[in-house]
Structure formats: structure tokens, C-alpha cells
Design a protein around this motif. Structure first.
Motif, mmCIF file in Angstrom:
data_model
loop_
_atom_site.group_PDB
_atom_site.id
_atom_site.type_symbol
_atom_site.label_atom_id
_atom_site.label_comp_id
_atom_site.label_asym_id
_atom_site.label_seq_id
_atom_site.Cartn_x
_atom_site.Cartn_y
_atom_site.Cartn_z
ATOM 1 N N ALA A 179 45.305 44.571 35.129
ATOM 2 C CA ALA A 179 46.557 44.721 35.867
ATOM 3 C C ALA A 179 47.704 44.911 34.892
ATOM 4 O O ALA A 179 47.826 44.185 33.900
ATOM 5 N N ALA A 180 48.547 45.895 35.167
ATOM 6 C CA ALA A 180 49.733 46.163 34.355
ATOM 7 C C ALA A 180 50.767 46.824 35.250
ATOM 8 O O ALA A 180 50.437 47.425 36.279
ATOM 9 N N SER A 181 52.035 46.701 34.870
ATOM 10 C CA SER A 181 53.101 47.316 35.659
ATOM 11 C C SER A 181 53.127 48.827 35.481
ATOM 12 O O SER A 181 53.654 49.543 36.329
ATOM 13 N N ASP A 182 52.558 49.317 34.387
ATOM 14 C CA ASP A 182 52.534 50.750 34.109
ATOM 15 C C ASP A 182 51.099 51.239 34.216
ATOM 16 O O ASP A 182 50.185 50.667 33.616
ATOM 17 N N ALA A 183 50.892 52.328 34.984
ATOM 18 C CA ALA A 183 49.543 52.844 35.194
ATOM 19 C C ALA A 183 48.903 53.297 33.889
ATOM 20 O O ALA A 183 47.697 53.127 33.681
ATOM 21 N N ARG A 184 49.718 53.850 32.993
ATOM 22 C CA ARG A 184 49.174 54.336 31.710
ATOM 23 C C ARG A 184 48.626 53.182 30.885
ATOM 24 O O ARG A 184 47.570 53.298 30.260
ATOM 25 N N GLU A 185 49.339 52.056 30.885
ATOM 26 C CA GLU A 185 48.872 50.897 30.127
ATOM 27 C C GLU A 185 47.573 50.360 30.717
ATOM 28 O O GLU A 185 46.631 50.025 29.993
ATOM 29 N N ALA A 186 47.525 50.249 32.052
ATOM 30 C CA ALA A 186 46.316 49.726 32.694
ATOM 31 C C ALA A 186 45.121 50.638 32.428
ATOM 32 O O ALA A 186 44.012 50.167 32.131
ATOM 33 N N ASP A 187 45.321 51.948 32.522
ATOM 34 C CA ASP A 187 44.227 52.886 32.284
ATOM 35 C C ASP A 187 43.714 52.786 30.849
ATOM 36 O O ASP A 187 42.504 52.816 30.594
ATOM 37 N N ARG A 188 44.640 52.654 29.888
ATOM 38 C CA ARG A 188 44.227 52.619 28.491
ATOM 39 C C ARG A 188 43.395 51.379 28.183
ATOM 40 O O ARG A 188 42.423 51.443 27.430
ATOM 41 N N VAL A 189 43.761 50.252 28.757
ATOM 42 C CA VAL A 189 42.979 49.041 28.514
ATOM 43 C C VAL A 189 41.606 49.165 29.169
ATOM 44 O O VAL A 189 40.588 48.752 28.589
ATOM 45 N N THR A 209 47.900 48.708 39.351
ATOM 46 C CA THR A 209 49.313 48.350 39.271
ATOM 47 C C THR A 209 49.748 47.572 40.497
ATOM 48 O O THR A 209 50.905 47.186 40.603
ATOM 49 N N ASP A 210 48.840 47.360 41.438
ATOM 50 C CA ASP A 210 49.139 46.617 42.653
ATOM 51 C C ASP A 210 48.206 45.416 42.739
ATOM 52 O O ASP A 210 47.280 45.262 41.953
ATOM 53 N N ALA A 211 48.484 44.569 43.711
ATOM 54 C CA ALA A 211 47.659 43.378 43.900
ATOM 55 C C ALA A 211 46.343 43.776 44.568
ATOM 56 O O ALA A 211 46.324 44.577 45.503
ATOM 57 N N ILE A 212 45.247 43.217 44.081
ATOM 58 C CA ILE A 212 43.927 43.466 44.658
ATOM 59 C C ILE A 212 43.525 42.231 45.442
ATOM 60 O O ILE A 212 43.533 41.110 44.930
ATOM 61 N N ASP A 213 43.181 42.442 46.706
ATOM 62 C CA ASP A 213 42.822 41.326 47.578
ATOM 63 C C ASP A 213 41.429 40.795 47.228
ATOM 64 O O ASP A 213 40.574 41.508 46.697
ATOM 65 N N ALA A 214 41.231 39.553 47.577
ATOM 66 C CA ALA A 214 39.907 38.908 47.502
ATOM 67 C C ALA A 214 39.319 38.961 46.101
ATOM 68 O O ALA A 214 38.176 39.368 45.901
ATOM 69 N N ILE A 215 40.089 38.555 45.107
ATOM 70 C CA ILE A 215 39.556 38.447 43.750
ATOM 71 C C ILE A 215 38.820 37.116 43.614
ATOM 72 O O ILE A 215 39.394 36.050 43.856
ATOM 73 N N ASP A 216 37.558 37.169 43.250
ATOM 74 C CA ASP A 216 36.731 35.979 43.088
ATOM 75 C C ASP A 216 36.695 35.616 41.602
ATOM 76 O O ASP A 216 36.095 36.329 40.789
ATOM 77 N N ALA A 217 37.357 34.530 41.253
ATOM 78 C CA ALA A 217 37.473 34.146 39.843
ATOM 79 C C ALA A 217 36.132 33.778 39.234
ATOM 80 O O ALA A 217 35.982 33.781 38.009
ATOM 81 N N THR A 218 35.125 33.456 40.073
ATOM 82 C CA THR A 218 33.824 33.068 39.534
ATOM 83 C C THR A 218 32.959 34.269 39.173
ATOM 84 O O THR A 218 32.031 34.156 38.375
ATOM 85 N N THR A 219 33.237 35.418 39.748
ATOM 86 C CA THR A 219 32.416 36.606 39.494
ATOM 87 C C THR A 219 33.211 37.778 38.964
ATOM 88 O O THR A 219 32.646 38.831 38.709
ATOM 89 N N MET A 220 34.505 37.630 38.797
ATOM 90 C CA MET A 220 35.340 38.702 38.290
ATOM 91 C C MET A 220 36.178 38.191 37.124
ATOM 92 O O MET A 220 36.483 37.000 37.041
ATOM 93 N N THR A 221 36.573 39.102 36.255
ATOM 94 C CA THR A 221 37.444 38.779 35.128
ATOM 95 C C THR A 221 38.775 39.481 35.337
ATOM 96 O O THR A 221 38.807 40.688 35.611
ATOM 97 N N MET A 222 39.864 38.743 35.199
ATOM 98 C CA MET A 222 41.210 39.290 35.415
ATOM 99 C C MET A 222 41.924 39.390 34.074
ATOM 100 O O MET A 222 41.955 38.432 33.299
ATOM 101 N N ILE A 223 42.507 40.575 33.810
ATOM 102 C CA ILE A 223 43.252 40.807 32.567
ATOM 103 C C ILE A 223 44.619 41.355 32.946
ATOM 104 O O ILE A 223 44.717 42.352 33.658
#
Length: 973
Positions: free
Chosen positions: A512-522, A625-639
Motif C-alpha cells: 500500500a502506498a499513496s502513489d501508484a508508481r511507488e506501490a507498483d515498484r515495490v 492505493t486504496d483500502a482492501i477489504d477483508a485483510i486476514d493478518a494471519t494469511t496475508m502480509t501488509m506492507i
């Protein structure tokens, strides 16, 4: 260095990322405007030659470079200055020379306050005479419209001399200044980074400060009173917020003490409360230096533009960037260390240092999940809060002072601790333009009393690309790593300093990033790094980002070629079915990694996230760049990713907690002039948009590193033929001859069927295939089935291998069809004799050892209607059902191929065993299910729901038959 460039084509707030020694002021102007450069420009109201190198120009943080050659208008000794100290537009002033002036609402709705614009109806008129004599005159009509005009507390009824009193009208307050102070302080030459050391003067007895205007003059002229107040001295953090009518009838300044009051709530209209908060920030930022005060603004993404002006305040720029926080992660990053200050008195600041937190959305303190909630419940001793809300009832419990807007657009100041209740306050409402002017004037100043913050020396922090954390692997190392059974191939290193190991077996890695270019690059970085852990046979990579953000197409792991041109048209269900089919194969890859860009189709992204839990082996790397619903912290990694200056950092949230890492900084070419827009939340101006495009198109060291790694991966891998992942969409048309050439064999292909898991496959017909009925309107293309089967008979079925019966309404086509073989029966449907001949053939007993009977009908509905007229409909229906039944024994296998326009046209054949193709119908959708709309020939198999594209001829049937029956050697038949 951050500065402003103004041209006749607009303004631009920009950051000079890098520049070479030969870059000049003219190069800066040309890069931003794209226009011819004048010989002389102005830098902070001083003329400067455009050939001056940037290294030699006295550039400051917040400097204004303009191509306007106009010089300031000289001031006459008889001039006076009209200054607004309260109301909307507070802090503005206008110089008045000898003459008469009308003051009132502008004719233009968006006219600037105190500008030389046309007045619709004057509230009062000012006459300026020699020796600074000023008189005020009020029209009776204006008093009825805007209210009474009062000077020093007394209504103005006639021509009145204006001395030193405050004039109020329509919730505005003005004063006349006959001799504005000229004690402008001369600053030292700037340092290379655009900052200027500033030594604060000791506190000296001064006259009472007027709201806003004294703060504006302190900042713009760097007067000795700038930053002179210190904690513990009289008047520390006492802030004027407006004026009100005193007991003697004159105007008194209303002040708020932010030192004794822990929190202040401002309740009123959105524009008004924000303007009042700007006033308070300007007052404290000019009275107190960053050594005594730092400022933090907590807002929401949709209100970020309201605080764009504050990015220049040095009180917000003590760290790597302005502390204007608009995301939950940014707020949490700041709030957690701030809460720790309650446990320790030792900070990097002096003990009396204060932090002023401005919160402009009640949800930031009311919601339970807000990072600021616990901070306000038990705040540190050095924290002061300004909370903005619609109503006083929403104010945090911490607030001991309330400023609430009344229905008459005045304010009420209520102090719960000082027992003060002041009503009728005319608030000082500062506009963003005035606030930005003050903030830019303060931006370059560095207080010499500010404690030095320890900064790591250049080069101590890793700089470079993500190849550095991989050890710059050569092809041999990659080959050994791919084959090493002791390496956990699912572990992907991430970051440059404190490496984090990401689990490729997670359902998804969200970036997740405020800029789409930054999010895509990571996201690309993670996927490219994963390619160093698994070889191409073990990992398939699908790139749904595409150019210019992605270079994943260069890796040997990537399937489906380069960035998909039709990626926005991918049907989620078909892609998921294909991935599930591949992962279920015996030789399935270990992982299928799908990289989804921040600007990808949202339904596709959400569908893949939902399906990932059911597909072990599928890993999604999602940029957002937006909020993603239903993020499961046990099976997903958030950056979460943020950029501070030229460095990028990421916070990685795993089930074990949070880890902060440094990402590649990707420094551009230092010899070139590189600019980046300096904008928070607001829309880019045309010039800023131009700079943004240039910034995005810069040659990237990151891209070069990715391509270098891809070349090494190619050298380490064998040539492997990858299966496809994205199902090929059905074509909008298929040529019959081309279909025959592509799919040889004994059976006849009549079209392509869409099988998501295995790809496009032909739908076959053969002489013993039983019943095949196609429903569709005249323009649906189902009649192409008749021609395709007939041509397939000629190409792939010998005349002695089947008995053909053709019912065709067209006499021309019947004549051509008869040339195929004279033994075949070709009849029409309008003549009784033809119908009798058809029934005779259909009802004739057949032995199992004879050739199958093939019946082709171009219009089943018309044939049945003619049979009904002759009283033989029941005989015809029974015969057709029998002919289309695939049985063994006493009846030979056969086939019936018929075209019908409606469900009623089919009669019993609608319910007979076989295949039914449904195309575009004029009616009968309810009986046959939802009709398939699309190009000509698009059908749906009624029994299975699969989609079919029927083949068709690009020429007439007669011409196609004639070509097949012509001997190519001599042209004879």
C-alpha cells in the motif's frame, strides 16, 4: 531544495532533487515552463541574471523565482495601509495613496480580499489626504445591507476621522497603519541546502500584538520580534484569535493560552474552523521557534489539500518530511513513539519543548481503532491539541477550551478552567494564500538554539538497488540456489538494511502506498526477488502491471509474453479456473505468482484475493492505493510504503509484529537538473503536472538493476516452454476455411468453445452425432452452422459414407447443393411433394449396416408450419426425433442439424436428447435462459452453459461449394 517558480503560464511548487554545476536559473525556469527564458528574472523580489548558476544563486527553501520583471511600486510618505485584522481575509493589507476608495463585497464572487477589484456595493468609503489624514463615510443603504459600521466602538453616521481605532463591519475588522515598521532584518547568506542560521532576539517590551498582521510582518520581514518568545516568559503560547467589543465599547483582542490549556476545540463550519486553525498556527509559528515547538497535523486523505500550505513551516519539517499525516499507518507510526514520551522525560528536545497536534476530523479521536485515541486518553505532558469538529458536543474530553461559531457567524470563547466566557468574537480567519506566504518566509530559517539532531553520515546507510541485499548473484549462484534442496524457496528477502523475510506461501502480499508508481515498484521488487529463489519450472509469474511500471516481462519466469494488452478485459472466473487447473496437474509448479498493479481492474483483484484461500500455491503480490477489504493478518502480509525526501521506507506487518525497512533510493543522475512536484493532496497545476510527467519518465537505476537481474536469470535457466495462464478470449469471428485448416481430422469443427481451464477447443460434429439444433434470430449468425456442416461434409465425409437430406428454402442454394452428389435428396419446404419425399426418406426403415442418415434443415420453424398445413406435423416431429437419436440395433445412427428462430419452432426437438445452441433471440429468453449477446455467431450451449463462437463464411455458400467441386488441374467438375 523546495521552492516556487512563477511564470505567466502558472505557478509550480517543486523540489530540486539534483542539479549539475552548470545548471542555471534559466535552466530551472525552462525545465518548468518549457518556454523561452528571459535575460533577467526575480528571486525573492530581487533581480537576478538567468545565467547565474544555481550553486551561486542565493536560493532559500521557499524562495520564489518569477519571470515577471515588474518592480515594487515605490511608497509615498502620505500613503497609508488598510489592514484587516479579523474576519475572512484577516492578515491581508492594501496600500492606499491619496484619493477616495470604496470598500465592500466584490462584484466578482471569487475576488481576493482587499484587492483592487470592482465593488458591488460599498460598506464604507475611505478618503486619504495629505499627512496621513484618513476619513470614513458610510452610506445608509450599506448599513441596512451589511450592518452598522463602528469605529472605536461608536457607529459611524457621518464623515468621521479615522485615527488609531478599530473599524468593524459585517464580521470584519480593519485598522489604518500610517507607518508600517521598516525594521526588516538582514539575513545571513544561505547554506548550500537553502537554510539560513537565525538567532532569536531576547524578549523586549512590545506593544500589544494585533491578530495575524503582526505575525505576517514578523515572518515576511524577519523582524526582531520573530521567535522572540520562550517558554516560561510572559505571553508564552498566548495566541490572539480575534477581537470583540470591550466594556468601554472599543475593540479588544481575544486570546487563547495554549500553554495552560491542554486542548482547544474549534467547532463551526468546515471552512471557518480550518481558517481559524490556520490563524493559530501562524501565530505560534512566528512567536515560537522550532526549538520550543514542533507541529503535527492529523487529517484525512480527502482533506490533505487544506494543509498543503503548511508543508513550508519549519516546525513541521524537523524530520525527513512535513508531519502532515493522512493515513492510518502514518498516524500510528507517529503516535506510538509519541505515547512513549509519557514513560521517559529524556527526549531529544529541551525539557520544556511542546508538541502541537492539530486534528481536523472527529473520527481520528472518536473511533476505537484510531491510533490517536489512546494518545488523547493519556497524553504526554508536552502535548497540546487543537481539535476541529462540526459541533462542540463532538470535542474530545481532553479539551478545556472551546471556540464555537454562533449563528451570526461570530464566535464564543469558553474556558472551563479559567472561567472565561466571551461572546461576540470576530474571529481572525486567515486564507491559505496568506498562510503559505508566512510559511514560505519561515521555511529557510534554522534556529541556532535548536538542539542538533544526530544524522547518520552520508554513506553509512545502504544506498542502491535491491540487488545489494541479494549479494549481486551471478548466474551460477542462481542455478545452485534453484537446485539446493536445503533452501526454503518460499522465503523472499526484502529491504536494504534490516532485512525482512516474506513468505511466498502467503495468500497475498499487499503493498500500500499513496502513489501508484511507488506501490507498483515495490510489488515488482518483491516479484523480481522471488525469481532468485525459484527457477522458471517451479514458479510461474503473471505480470498484470505492465509498462512503464514493470520490467517483469524480461524474466524467464513470466508467462503470456510481455505486459498483457487486454489485461483489463480478463474475466476473473476464467483466470481462476485456469490457475486451479495448472496447480492440480501432476507436474504442477510450486507457485503461481500473480503481480497486480495499483491501477488494475478492481473486480479482478478482489476476485483473485477471494479465491487465493482455495488455491494453495497461488501467491498474489498486490499493489494498492486504496483500502482492501477483508485483510486476514494471519494469511496475508501488509506492507506500507512512504517516501521521505529521496529515500523510501516500508513498514512490514506480519503476524509477529511490525518491522521497518529501508528500500532502494534510486538516486537519479546527479549531473542533470531533476525536479519533482512538491504537492500535498491538491490537484497539480499544469506546470506541476508537466514536472510530474518528466519525473516519472526519468531513467531509473531500479529498472536497470531489474533488467540486469533478468539477464542473469535467463543465463541461469534452460529454455522452458511455459504454459499459458490467461485464457485466450473467444474471437469475434472465425473463418470456416481457416478453422478447417487449423483443426484437421475426420470430424467437422463448426466453431470454438471457451474452456477456461484448458483453452479454446473446437466444437466437433460428425455424421453419427445425433441432434444439433441452433436457436437464433436472422442476424445472430446461427445459420452459419448450416453452411459449415455442409462444407464439412464435402471436405471430410465421402459420398458413400452417409446419406444426406437437405431442406433449404432457397432455390439457388438447392441447385448448388444438388451438384454435390445426385444421390442426395435436396428439397424445399413450401411444396407438398417435397414434404412427402422428405417424410418418405425419414420414415423408411434402415438397417444398421447402411450409412447414417444426415438431415440438414435451414429453417425448422418454416418446415414445421408447412407440415401443419398439410396435416403431417406429428409425422414430421416423430421422424426427426427418431433420425436425431443416436441408438444402435434396429435403427442406424444418424444426425439432424437444424436452425430454429424461436423455441416454438423446435417443437419436440427442444426436449429431445442432443445439443442445443442458443444465440441472440428476439424473444423466448425466459424459456431458453439468458440469451448470449455478442458478435455474430456467439452462442451458448444450453446443456452446459459453455460459450461457443460459430464459424462463418466470408463469401457465399455457392462460391465455396463451387470451389470445392472444381478440379484444380483443369477447372472441370
Amino acid at each position: 531544495m523546495d521552492l516556487v517558480v512563477r511564470t505567466p503560464h502558472g505557478d509550480a511548487d517543486v523540489t530540486i532533487v539534483s542539479h549539475g554545476p552548470a545548471c542555471t536559473i534559466g535552466d530551472l525556469i525552462a525545465a518548468i515552463s518549457g518556454q523561452a527564458v528571459p535575460r533577467v528574472a526575480r528571486l525573492d523580489d530581487r533581480a537576478i541574471d538567468c545565467a547565474t548558476p544555481l550553486d551561486d544563486a542565493p536560493l532559500l527553501i521557499g524562495s520564489i523565482v518569477t519571470t515577471d520583471p515588474a518592480a515594487p511600486v515605490p511608497r509615498h510618505s502620505d500613503d497609508v495601509e488598510l489592514v484587516q485584522i479579523a474576519g475572512r481575509g484577516a492578515g491581508r493589507s492594501h496600500t492606499l495613496s491619496l484619493g477616495r476608495y470604496r470598500i465592500g463585497p466584490g462584484r466578482r464572487l471569487r475576488a481576493d480580499e482587499l484587492s483592487s477589484a470592482t465593488v458591488e456595493e460599498s460598506a464604507f468609503e475611505i478618503s486619504v489626504a495629505t499627512n496621513g489624514v484618513v476619513t470614513v463615510e458610510v452610506a445608509a443603504a450599506s448599513e441596512r445591507q451589511l450592518g452598522a459600521v463602528c469605529l472605536a466602538g461608536s457607529p459611524v453616521r457621518s464623515t468621521t476621522a479615522w485615527d488609531d481605532g478599530v473599524l468593524t463591519v459585517d464580521n470584519r475588522a480593519f485598522v489604518i497603519d500610517r507607518g508600517p515598521p521598516s525594521d526588516r532584518r538582514r539575513l545571513l547568506p544561505p547554506d548550500p541546502d537553502g537554510t539560513v542560521p537565525f538567532s532569536r532576539s531576547p524578549l523586549r517590551p512590545t506593544t500589544p500584538r494585533l491578530p495575524v498582521i503582526d505575525a505576517v510582518r514578523d515572518a515576511t520581514a524577519a523582524r526582531p520580534t520573530l521567535w522572540q518568545r520562550r517558554l516560561g516568559q510572559p505571553g508564552a503560547f498566548v495566541v490572539p484569535v480575534g477581537i470583540h467589543e470591550g466594556t468601554a465599547g472599543d475593540a479588544e483582542v481575544v486570546e487563547v493560552n495554549l500553554y495552560t490549556e491542554r486542548a482547544l476545540a474549534i467547532a463551526g463550519g468546515e471552512a471557518e474552523r480550518t481558517a481559524l486553525a490556520r490563524t493559530i498556527l501562524i501565530e505560534v509559528a512566528t512567536a515560537h521557534s522550532p526549538a520550543d515547538l514542533d507541529v503535527v497535523i492529523a487529517t484525512t486523505p480527502n482533506r490533505l489539500a487544506e494543509w498543503d500550505w503548511a508543508k513550508w513551516l519549519p516546525h513541521l519539517r524537523l524530520d525527513e518530511g512535513p508531519l502532515i499525516l493522512a493515513t492510518t499507518d502514518d498516524l500510528a507510526n507517529w503516535a506510538n513513539p509519541s505515547a512513549d514520551r509519557r514513560k521517559s522525560e529524556a527526549t531529544r528536545w529541551v525539557s520544556a519543548h511542546l508538541t502541537l497536534l492539530v486534528i481536523d476530523d472527529p473520527n481520528l479521536w472518536r473511533r476505537r481503532e484510531s491510533p490517536l485515541r489512546s494518545l488523547l486518553t493519556s497524553p504526554p505532558a508536552g502535548l497540546r491539541v487543537i481539535a476541529l469538529c462540526d459541533d462542540a458536543s463532538l470535542a474530545p474530553a481532553l479539551c478545556t477550551t472551546l471556540l464555537t461559531e454562533s449563528p451570526d457567524r461570530r464566535w464564543r470563547l469558553l474556558s472551563l478552567t479559567q472561567h472565561v466566557d466571551t461572546k461576540g468574537v470576530v474571529g481572525a480567519l486567515v486564507e491559505s494564500a496568506v498562510a503559505a506566504e508566512v510559511a514560505r518566509a519561515l521555511a529557510p530559517l534554522t534556529d541556532t538554539e535548536l538542539p542538533q539532531i544526530v544524522v547518520e553520515p552520508e554513506g553509512s546507510t545502504p544506498r542502491g538497488s535491491f540487488l545489494d541485499c541479494l549479494g549481486d548473484p551471478p548466474p551460477d549462484d542462481l542455478r545452485r540456489r534453484w537446485a539446493d534442496p536445503d533452501i526454503n524457496l518460499a522465503e523472499v528477502p526484502f529491504g536494504l538494511d534490516d532485512l525482512v523475510v516474506l513468505d511466498l506461501a502467503s495468500r497475498a502480499i499487499i503493498v500500500a502506498a499513496s502513489d501508484a508508481r511507488e506501490a507498483d515498484r515495490v510489488a515488482v521488487t518483491i516479484a523480481a526477488t522471488a525469481c532468485t529463489r525459484l527457477g522458471p519450472p517451479e514458479m510461474l509469474l503473471l505480470d498484470l502491471i505492465g509498462a512503464p511500471s514493470s520490467v517483469l516481462a524480461d524474466f524467464p519466469h513470466t508467462v503470456d509474453g510481455t505486459a498483457l494488452e487486454a489485461r483489463n478485459a480478463i474475466e476473473p472466473s476464467r483466470l481462476i479456473a485456469r490457475i486451479g487447473h495448472l496447480l492440480a496437474l501432476d507436474n504442477a509448479p510450486s507457485f503461481v505468482v500473480v503481480v497486480i498493479g495499483a491501477e488494475a481492474d478492481r473486480p479482478l483483484r478482489d476476485a483473485l484475493l477471494a479465491a487465493s484461500s482455495d488455491l494453495p500455491g497461488l501467491c498474489l503480490i498486490v499493489a494498492a492505493t486504496d483500502a482492501i477489504d477483508a485483510i486476514d493478518a494471519t494469511t496475508m502480509t501488509m506492507i506500507t510504503v512512504e517516501r521521505r525526501g529521496d529515500r523510501r521506507r516500508a513498514a512490514v506487518f506480519t503476524p509477529n509484529g511490525r518491522i521497518d525497512v529501508l528500500l532502494d533510493d534510486d538516486p537519479p543522475d546527479e549531473a542533470a537538473l531533476v525536479l519533482r512536484p512538491l504537492v500535498l493532496g491538491r490537484a497539480l497545476t499544469p506546470l506541476e503536472h508537466r514536472i510530474e510527467q518528466q519525473w516519472r519518465s526519468l531513467p531509473s537505476l531500479f529498472v536497470a538493476a531489474c533488467r540486469d537481474l533478468a539477464q542473469r536469470a535467463h543465463a541461469a535457466s534452460d529454455e522452458v516452454e511455459h504454459p499459458w495462464l490467461v485464457p485466450t478470449p473467444l474471437p469475434s469471428s472465425i473463418d470456416t476455411d481457416a478453422l478447417f485448416a487449423e483443426w484437421p481430422g475426420d470430424a467437422v469443427p463448426v466453431g470454438l468453445i471457451d474452456v477456461a481451464a484448458t483453452g479454446l477447443q473446437p466444437i466437433w460434429w460428425q455424421p453419427d452425432d445425433g441432434l444439433l439444433v441452433a436457436f437464433g434470430s436472422l442476424r445472430s449468425g446461427v445459420d452459419d452452422l448450416f453452411a459449415t456442416v455442409l462444407l464439412g461434409m464435402i471436405d471430410r465425409v465421402a459420398p458413400d459414407d452417409a446419406e444426406l437430406v437437405v431442406v433449404d428454402r432457397s432455390p439457388t442454394r438447392r441447385q448448388v447443393i444438388r451438384t454435390i452428389d445426385e444421390r442426395h435428396l435436396v428439397v424445399g419446404s413450401d411444396e407438398p411433394d417435397d414434404l412427402a419425399a422428405l417424410l418418405e426418406v425419414l420414415e423408411k426403415p434402415r438397417r444398421p449396416d447402411v450409412q447414417p442418415l444426415i438431415v440438414m434443415i435451414d429453417d425448422l420453424g418454416h418446415l414445421r408450419s408447412q407440415a401443419a398445413v398439410n396435416g403431417s406435423l406429428d409425422r414430421l416431429d416423430r421422424a426427426l426425433v427418431a433420425a436425431g437419436s443416436v441408438v444402435t440395433g434396429s435403427v442406424a445412427a444418424g444426425s439432424v442439424v437444424a436452425v430454429a428462430r424461436t423455441a416454438d419452432d423446435a417443437g419436440p426437438l427442444l426436449f429431445a436428447p442432443g445439443r442445443h445452441l442458443i444465440g441472440s433471440l428476439a424473444d423466448d429468453e425466459g424459456r431458453l435462459g439468458e440469451a448470449t449477446l455478442g458478435p455474430r455467431g456467439r452462442c451458448r450451449v444450453l446443456e452446459t452453459g459453455e460459450i461457443v463462437q460459430l464459424a462463418g463464411l466470408d463469401r457465399s455458400l455457392a462460391s465455396a461449394i463451387a470451389d470445392r467441386l472444381t478440379d484444380p488441374r483443369d477447372g472441370t467438375r
